[in-house]
Design an enzyme around this catalytic site. Structure first.
Site, PDB file in Angstrom:
ATOM      1  N   ASP A  93       6.039 -11.453  -0.904  1.00 11.93           N
ATOM      2  CA  ASP A  93       7.280 -12.168  -0.603  1.00 11.93           C
ATOM      3  C   ASP A  93       8.501 -11.439  -1.154  1.00 11.93           C
ATOM      4  O   ASP A  93       8.385 -10.470  -1.903  1.00 11.93           O
ATOM      5  CB  ASP A  93       7.232 -13.576  -1.214  1.00 11.93           C
ATOM      6  CG  ASP A  93       6.247 -14.493  -0.513  1.00 11.93           C
ATOM      7  OD1 ASP A  93       5.977 -14.273   0.680  1.00 11.93           O
ATOM      8  OD2 ASP A  93       5.749 -15.435  -1.163  1.00 11.93           O
ATOM      9  N   TYR A 116      -3.594  -9.803  -8.782  1.00 18.09           N
ATOM     10  CA  TYR A 116      -2.181  -9.901  -9.140  1.00 18.09           C
ATOM     11  C   TYR A 116      -2.035 -10.029 -10.653  1.00 18.09           C
ATOM     12  O   TYR A 116      -2.913 -10.577 -11.337  1.00 18.09           O
ATOM     13  CB  TYR A 116      -1.544 -11.140  -8.498  1.00 18.09           C
ATOM     14  CG  TYR A 116      -1.264 -11.023  -7.019  1.00 18.09           C
ATOM     15  CD1 TYR A 116      -0.009 -10.624  -6.561  1.00 18.09           C
ATOM     16  CD2 TYR A 116      -2.238 -11.334  -6.076  1.00 18.09           C
ATOM     17  CE1 TYR A 116       0.263 -10.533  -5.202  1.00 18.09           C
ATOM     18  CE2 TYR A 116      -1.977 -11.233  -4.712  1.00 18.09           C
ATOM     19  CZ  TYR A 116      -0.726 -10.836  -4.288  1.00 18.09           C
ATOM     20  OH  TYR A 116      -0.461 -10.742  -2.939  1.00 18.09           O
TER      21      TYR A 116
END
Length: 270
Positions: free
Chosen positions: A60, A118
């Site tokens: 994003d 992540y």
């Protein structure tokens, strides 16, 4: 060469690193800056033909990558140095190619991936940072990283992550398999490290937002398990900011033999 004779097509995989703070996300979009658009432009210059890339995970706006993987097809035959040094010379300073590898026809950066990893970096200090302000999330209340780690272990395995899923998520299912989630402290940095087969939209940032409430002793350790069971996004904490999030690694079957550089980000030791 006859008009019918086709040039050989090469499939190439690249490891990509980028600072996402000045981009409107990975995916190419009209009239806004994207990492994909800058990378495709640089690759097209080196290949001397239009290049389209496919990525392992579309990050994003504001999210960073140290372990993004892409692939593309080209009729251009180039040495590895052209796809690394040559492409880097045509990229802005906040995007870089880390490695290159020729891959077989059945490889796909997204669909061949077996897991994504992540790291979320929290700068836990009374005063905000300046130098890394777009590379970490500042949280001024003292955080108990061990408490956060214990609370997070209920997320392991296959679960319905509706409570940690963005309302606008387009995935067909909220079920995901979390392989590990660790919360550790490194001086003023608290690092949430999570690996799963895939992630629903905003899943990591929503988990981190709720874990910070536990770490600040605003919620009990049991709260994360309660949220998971409730399957209700409105009960969880606010979504953590984008700037602390990094895509650090993508797993593939061993037969592709892709490079595995240090995950980073560079200011953290693996």
């Amino acid at each position: 060469m006859s008009d019918q004779q086709q040039l050989p097509v090469y499939k190439i995989a690249l490891g990509i690193e980028y600072d996402g703070s000045k981009y409107y996300g990975w995916q190419r979009q009209n009239e806004v800056r994207s990492v994909q658009e800058k990378l495709e432009k640089a690759l097209s210059q080196v290949a001397n033909e239009p290049i389209t890339v496919f990525c392992a995970g579309r990050t994003d706006a504001g999210v960073h990558g140290t372990g993004q993987v892409v692939h593309f097809e080209t009729t251009a035959q180039r040495k590895d140095a052209a796809w690394t040094l040559g492409v880097n010379a045509n990229l802005p300073g906040d995007i870089a190619v880390r490695w290159v590898k020729a891959v077989p026809d059945d490889f796909h950066a997204r669909f061949s991936a077996t897991a994504r990893r992540y790291r979320y970096i929290i700068y836990n200090h009374r005063l905000r940072p300046a130098v890394l302000s777009k590379g970490v999330t500042h949280f001024y209340e003292p955080l108990d990283a061990e408490r956060m780690h214990r609370a997070a272990q209920c997320l392991l395995g296959e679960n319905d992550f509706t409570s940690f899923r963005a309302v606008q998520c387009q995935s067909r299912t909220p079920w995901r398999n979390v392989m590990h989630i660790n919360v550790t402290r490194h001086g003023p940095y608290v690092v949430v490290d999570i690996k799963a087969n895939a992630f629903v939209h905003h899943m990591v940032r929503n988990i981190v937002g709720s874990l910070m409430e536990v770490g600040a002793h605003n919620q009990p350790e049991s709260w994360i398990a309660e949220l998971l069971a409730a399957k209700d996004r409105t009960l969880a904490a606010a979504t953590a900011k984008a700037e602390g999030l990094y895509l650090v690694a993508v797993d593939y079957p061993d037969r592709y033999d892709l490079p595995k550089p240090p995950m980073g980000p560079l200011f953290l030791a693996d």
